[in-house]
Design a protein around this motif. Structure first.
Motif, short mmCIF file in Angstrom:
data_model
loop_
_atom_site.label_atom_id
_atom_site.label_comp_id
_atom_site.label_asym_id
_atom_site.label_seq_id
_atom_site.Cartn_x
_atom_site.Cartn_y
_atom_site.Cartn_z
N ARG A 48 62.20 19.68 0.46
CA ARG A 48 62.17 21.06 0.96
C ARG A 48 60.99 21.26 1.91
O ARG A 48 61.11 21.93 2.94
CB ARG A 48 62.11 22.04 -0.20
N MET A 49 59.85 20.67 1.59
CA MET A 49 58.69 20.75 2.49
C MET A 49 59.01 20.05 3.81
O MET A 49 58.68 20.55 4.88
CB MET A 49 57.46 20.09 1.84
N CYS A 50 59.69 18.92 3.71
CA CYS A 50 60.08 18.16 4.89
C CYS A 50 61.03 18.98 5.76
O CYS A 50 60.88 19.02 6.99
CB CYS A 50 60.74 16.85 4.46
N ILE A 51 61.99 19.66 5.15
CA ILE A 51 62.91 20.51 5.90
C ILE A 51 62.13 21.60 6.64
O ILE A 51 62.39 21.86 7.82
CB ILE A 51 63.98 21.12 4.97
N CYS A 52 61.19 22.22 5.98
CA CYS A 52 60.37 23.25 6.62
C CYS A 52 59.58 22.69 7.80
O CYS A 52 59.51 23.31 8.87
CB CYS A 52 59.42 23.88 5.60
N ASP A 53 59.01 21.51 7.61
CA ASP A 53 58.20 20.89 8.65
C ASP A 53 59.07 20.52 9.86
O ASP A 53 58.70 20.77 11.01
CB ASP A 53 57.51 19.66 8.08
N ILE A 54 60.23 19.92 9.61
CA ILE A 54 61.14 19.58 10.71
C ILE A 54 61.66 20.84 11.39
O ILE A 54 61.77 20.89 12.62
CB ILE A 54 62.30 18.69 10.21
N ALA A 55 61.97 21.87 10.62
CA ALA A 55 62.43 23.13 11.20
C ALA A 55 61.39 23.70 12.16
O ALA A 55 61.73 24.14 13.27
CB ALA A 55 62.76 24.13 10.09
N GLU A 56 60.12 23.67 11.77
CA GLU A 56 59.05 24.14 12.66
C GLU A 56 58.98 23.29 13.92
O GLU A 56 58.82 23.80 15.02
CB GLU A 56 57.69 24.11 11.95
N TYR A 57 59.10 21.98 13.75
CA TYR A 57 59.06 21.07 14.89
C TYR A 57 60.19 21.39 15.87
O TYR A 57 59.98 21.49 17.08
CB TYR A 57 59.15 19.63 14.40
N LEU A 58 61.41 21.57 15.36
CA LEU A 58 62.56 21.87 16.21
C LEU A 58 62.41 23.23 16.88
O LEU A 58 62.70 23.40 18.06
CB LEU A 58 63.85 21.82 15.39
N TYR A 59 61.94 24.22 16.10
CA TYR A 59 61.73 25.57 16.63
C TYR A 59 60.71 25.55 17.78
O TYR A 59 60.95 26.12 18.84
CB TYR A 59 61.27 26.49 15.51
N GLU A 60 59.60 24.88 17.55
CA GLU A 60 58.57 24.82 18.59
C GLU A 60 59.06 24.06 19.81
O GLU A 60 58.78 24.45 20.94
CB GLU A 60 57.30 24.18 18.05
N SER A 61 59.78 22.97 19.60
CA SER A 61 60.30 22.19 20.72
C SER A 61 61.26 23.02 21.56
O SER A 61 61.22 22.98 22.79
CB SER A 61 61.02 20.94 20.22
N ALA A 62 62.13 23.77 20.91
CA ALA A 62 63.10 24.60 21.63
C ALA A 62 62.41 25.72 22.40
O ALA A 62 62.81 26.05 23.51
CB ALA A 62 64.11 25.18 20.65
N ASN A 63 61.38 26.30 21.82
CA ASN A 63 60.70 27.42 22.46
C ASN A 63 59.73 27.00 23.55
O ASN A 63 59.26 27.85 24.31
CB ASN A 63 60.01 28.29 21.41
N ARG A 64 59.43 25.72 23.63
CA ARG A 64 58.60 25.21 24.72
C ARG A 64 59.46 24.57 25.79
O ARG A 64 58.94 23.93 26.68
CB ARG A 64 57.61 24.18 24.20
N GLY A 65 60.78 24.66 25.63
CA GLY A 65 61.66 24.04 26.61
C GLY A 65 61.58 22.53 26.58
O GLY A 65 61.79 21.87 27.58
N GLY A 66 61.25 21.95 25.43
CA GLY A 66 61.16 20.50 25.30
C GLY A 66 59.78 19.95 25.61
O GLY A 66 59.57 18.75 25.54
N ALA A 67 58.84 20.81 25.97
CA ALA A 67 57.49 20.33 26.26
C ALA A 67 56.81 19.89 24.98
O ALA A 67 56.88 20.58 23.97
CB ALA A 67 56.67 21.43 26.93
N VAL A 68 56.20 18.73 25.00
CA VAL A 68 55.50 18.24 23.82
C VAL A 68 53.99 18.32 23.98
O VAL A 68 53.27 18.18 23.00
CB VAL A 68 55.91 16.79 23.47
N ARG A 69 53.54 18.52 25.20
CA ARG A 69 52.10 18.63 25.43
C ARG A 69 51.88 19.49 26.67
O ARG A 69 52.55 19.33 27.68
CB ARG A 69 51.50 17.25 25.65
N GLU A 70 50.93 20.38 26.58
CA GLU A 70 50.62 21.24 27.72
C GLU A 70 49.10 21.30 27.88
O GLU A 70 48.38 21.27 26.90
CB GLU A 70 51.16 22.65 27.52
N GLU A 71 48.65 21.39 29.11
CA GLU A 71 47.24 21.62 29.40
C GLU A 71 47.17 22.84 30.29
O GLU A 71 48.12 23.17 30.98
CB GLU A 71 46.64 20.40 30.10
N ASN A 72 46.04 23.48 30.30
CA ASN A 72 45.95 24.74 31.03
C ASN A 72 45.19 24.60 32.34
O ASN A 72 45.68 24.97 33.38
CB ASN A 72 45.29 25.79 30.13
N ASP A 73 44.01 24.07 32.33
CA ASP A 73 43.15 24.10 33.51
C ASP A 73 43.74 23.32 34.67
O ASP A 73 43.84 23.82 35.78
CB ASP A 73 41.77 23.55 33.13
#
Length: 108
Positions: A48-73
């Motif tokens: 169940r913890m694993c499902i939560c962790d993967i769900a967060e990973y998928l959610y974040e990936s989808a909301n970043r448009g597939g970006a896995v790393r971003e820098e600002n400056d």
């Protein structure tokens, strides 16, 4: 082997996925995980913890448009074409010691 929103917020201490969207992402995570675990594996809180962790990973990936790393400056964005590899790495972290991950070849 489902993970409910109350488990996500309480036991997992998750804060990233809104309640209205949690069901969608946890179902996707559970479907991925079910392909990677051995038939008849005993359901556990680690799963169940694993499902939560993967769900967060998928959610974040989808909301970043597939970006896995971003820098600002210097404005640099790195995109991932494959989300499955990262999700499997999460599953390995949670479940490898439990001996429930499938380690053979899938034939057919």
């Amino acid at each position: 082997m489902t993970a409910e929103f109350e488990f996500y917020r309480g036991s997992f201490c998750g804060e990233k996925i809104p309640e209205a969207e949690f069901g969608k992402w946890s179902l996707r995570a559970e479907n991925m995980l079910s392909a990677w675990i051995c038939d008849g594996a005993e359901k556990s809180d680690n799963m169940r913890m694993c499902i939560c962790d993967i769900a967060e990973y998928l959610y974040e990936s989808a909301n970043r448009g597939g970006a896995v790393r971003e820098e600002n400056d210097g404005y640099s964005v790195t995109y991932s074409a494959e989300r499955t590899g990262g999700a499997y790495d999460i599953a390995r972290q949670w479940l490898l010691a439990d001996g429930v991950l499938f380690r053979g070849d899938i034939v057919g």
